[in-house]
Design a protein around this motif. Structure first.
Motif, PDB file in Angstrom:
ATOM      1  N   PRO A  28      14.998  47.428  65.201  1.00 23.14           N
ATOM      2  CA  PRO A  28      15.304  48.052  63.913  1.00 23.14           C
ATOM      3  C   PRO A  28      16.783  48.364  63.701  1.00 23.14           C
ATOM      4  N   LEU A  29      17.217  48.265  62.453  1.00 25.66           N
ATOM      5  CA  LEU A  29      18.514  48.788  62.051  1.00 25.66           C
ATOM      6  C   LEU A  29      18.346  50.268  61.730  1.00 25.66           C
ATOM      7  N   ILE A  30      19.469  50.930  61.499  1.00 27.14           N
ATOM      8  CA  ILE A  30      19.465  52.366  61.199  1.00 27.14           C
ATOM      9  C   ILE A  30      19.915  52.575  59.752  1.00 27.14           C
ATOM     10  N   ILE A  31      19.171  53.390  59.027  1.00 26.69           N
ATOM     11  CA  ILE A  31      19.511  53.751  57.648  1.00 26.69           C
ATOM     12  C   ILE A  31      19.886  55.231  57.645  1.00 26.69           C
ATOM     13  N   THR A  32      21.049  55.556  57.101  1.00 26.06           N
ATOM     14  CA  THR A  32      21.509  56.947  57.121  1.00 26.06           C
ATOM     15  C   THR A  32      21.599  57.512  55.713  1.00 26.06           C
ATOM     16  N   PHE A  33      20.867  58.596  55.493  1.00 26.25           N
ATOM     17  CA  PHE A  33      20.939  59.369  54.248  1.00 26.25           C
ATOM     18  C   PHE A  33      21.620  60.699  54.563  1.00 26.25           C
ATOM     19  N   ASP A  34      22.738  60.969  53.926  1.00 28.86           N
ATOM     20  CA  ASP A  34      23.406  62.274  54.098  1.00 28.86           C
ATOM     21  C   ASP A  34      23.527  62.670  55.570  1.00 28.86           C
ATOM     22  N   ASP A  35      24.072  61.788  56.358  1.00 29.09           N
ATOM     23  CA  ASP A  35      24.334  62.037  57.787  1.00 29.09           C
ATOM     24  C   ASP A  35      23.064  62.160  58.636  1.00 29.09           C
ATOM     25  N   ALA A  56      18.711  60.432  45.774  1.00 33.42           N
ATOM     26  CA  ALA A  56      19.936  60.764  46.505  1.00 33.42           C
ATOM     27  C   ALA A  56      21.172  60.713  45.611  1.00 33.42           C
ATOM     28  N   GLU A  57      22.078  61.671  45.826  1.00 30.45           N
ATOM     29  CA  GLU A  57      23.336  61.661  45.082  1.00 30.45           C
ATOM     30  C   GLU A  57      24.273  60.598  45.652  1.00 30.45           C
ATOM     31  N   LYS A  58      24.201  60.405  46.972  1.00 30.73           N
ATOM     32  CA  LYS A  58      25.071  59.453  47.650  1.00 30.73           C
ATOM     33  C   LYS A  58      24.222  58.316  48.214  1.00 30.73           C
ATOM     34  N   LEU A  59      24.695  57.088  48.077  1.00 32.87           N
ATOM     35  CA  LEU A  59      23.932  55.953  48.589  1.00 32.87           C
ATOM     36  C   LEU A  59      23.802  56.020  50.105  1.00 32.87           C
ATOM     37  N   PRO A  60      22.684  55.551  50.646  1.00 33.65           N
ATOM     38  CA  PRO A  60      22.546  55.493  52.101  1.00 33.65           C
ATOM     39  C   PRO A  60      23.460  54.405  52.674  1.00 33.65           C
ATOM     40  N   THR A  61      23.622  54.421  53.979  1.00 28.12           N
ATOM     41  CA  THR A  61      24.375  53.374  54.665  1.00 28.12           C
ATOM     42  C   THR A  61      23.485  52.735  55.720  1.00 28.12           C
ATOM     43  N   THR A  62      23.859  51.540  56.143  1.00 29.08           N
ATOM     44  CA  THR A  62      23.097  50.844  57.179  1.00 29.08           C
ATOM     45  C   THR A  62      23.981  50.625  58.399  1.00 29.08           C
ATOM     46  N   ALA A  63      23.366  50.605  59.561  1.00 33.47           N
ATOM     47  CA  ALA A  63      24.093  50.345  60.802  1.00 33.47           C
ATOM     48  C   ALA A  63      23.288  49.405  61.681  1.00 33.47           C
ATOM     49  N   ALA A  64      24.003  48.484  62.312  1.00 31.31           N
ATOM     50  CA  ALA A  64      23.359  47.513  63.200  1.00 31.31           C
ATOM     51  C   ALA A  64      22.854  48.198  64.466  1.00 31.31           C
ATOM     52  N   PRO A  65      21.826  47.628  65.096  1.00 31.48           N
ATOM     53  CA  PRO A  65      21.420  48.130  66.418  1.00 31.48           C
ATOM     54  C   PRO A  65      22.564  47.884  67.407  1.00 31.48           C
ATOM     55  N   SER A  66      22.612  48.668  68.446  1.00 32.33           N
ATOM     56  CA  SER A  66      23.643  48.478  69.472  1.00 32.33           C
ATOM     57  C   SER A  66      23.286  47.287  70.364  1.00 32.33           C
ATOM     58  N   PRO A  67      24.287  46.686  71.017  1.00 31.03           N
ATOM     59  CA  PRO A  67      23.971  45.648  72.003  1.00 31.03           C
ATOM     60  C   PRO A  67      22.995  46.160  73.066  1.00 31.03           C
TER      61      PRO A  67
END
Length: 282
Positions: A28-35, A56-67
């Motif tokens: 899975p990738l990681i989705i971040t809402f408000d930290d 949400a007031e601020k859009l979420p961000t996505t982060a790749a899984p770690s190696p």
């Protein structure tokens, strides 16, 4: 049966029933809402995601899984008897996920051979490649054969998306060659082409209905196609598009489902996408 195992990431948007049926491991990738980081598919369903994003007031961000996350999966599969692993990920140009998998593949090279493939695609385009890879592995295909199949399908996979709002793409910085569309008037309903693995402008339509007609016409122009899929991001008019498509295409051929949080973060609510595979050169 082959001892080749298939790994992908949660941008494949394959339902859990399918991944379990075919023995596919999804990182899975990681989705971040408000930290607050949430693990895709584990902490967040597509329905939850779009409801959260709308509020949400601020859009979420996505982060790749770690190696390290990929390495853990590769070592676990090797311990279960995998003779080789093919790891197919979302477009390397749009995410650090594939490079993370490649780094992990090097780290486990003395334990198990891992072939990493850039799908150059997203969502159901990636998912279709992964399903074919799993089917081939189940039929006894070798590591070389599964890798070659994935690379060939990646070349022939097409992906187009009717975007309801450009706001997410603009804020997320994933516009690529579609930058020119950002200055367009609000009435434009853009269509993006991700067939190259980058976000490019495909067309600008004046209405949602015309964007649907463009998608339908593009599919028909590329026929015969296989692995035809329709995905949506909480699009209230999905049935309208399917009805339009169904007048020209047998919907029995079509796999449909959610565009999950990974792509939905950037494509925005209301996105409708089509993916398919064009015929190879005979």
């Amino acid at each position: 049966m082959s001892s080749v195992r298939i790994v992908t990431d949660s941008a494949c948007d394959l339902e859990e029933a399918l991944t379990e049926q075919w023995g596919i491991t999804v990182v899975p990738l990681i989705i971040t809402f408000d930290d607050a980081p949430l693990v895709d598919r584990e902490d967040l369903t597509p329905e939850d995601f779009y409801a959260r994003m709308a509020a949400a007031e601020k859009l979420p961000t996505t982060a790749a899984p770690s190696p390290g996350r990929f390495e853990e999966v590769f070592r676990s599969l090797a311990a279960e008897g995998a003779g080789g692993i093919v790891c197919v990920n979302l477009s390397y140009e749009l995410s650090a996920t594939g490079p993370a998998a490649a780094a992990a593949a090097e780290a486990v090279a003395d334990t198990v051979e891992v072939r990493c493939v850039d799908s150059r695609s997203l969502t159901s385009g990636l998912g279709s490649i992964v399903l074919e890879a799993a089917s081939a592995a189940a039929d006894g295909a070798s590591l070389d054969e599964v890798e070659a199949l994935c690379a060939d399908m990646a070349e022939r996979t097409r992906m187009f998306g009717a975007i309801d709002t450009m706001e997410n793409l603009r804020k997320g910085g994933r516009v690529g060659g579609a930058k020119a569309m950002l200055g367009s008037m609000l009435s434009i309903k853009p269509i993006v082409d991700v067939s190259s693995g980058r976000v490019e402008e495909a067309a600008r339509t004046r209405t949602r209905r015309r964007s649907f007609a463009w998608l339908r016409d593009r599919i028909l122009a590329d026929e015969p196609v296989t692995h035809l899929c329709v995905g949506h991001g909480a699009a209230e008019d999905l049935d309208d598009f399917l009805a339009l498509l169904g007048a020209s295409v047998d919907l029995e051929r079509v796999r449909s489902g959610w565009i999950g949080p990974v792509i939905g973060t950037h494509a925005g609510q209301g996105v409708i996408g089509v993916t398919y595979v064009v015929a190879g050169r005979g």
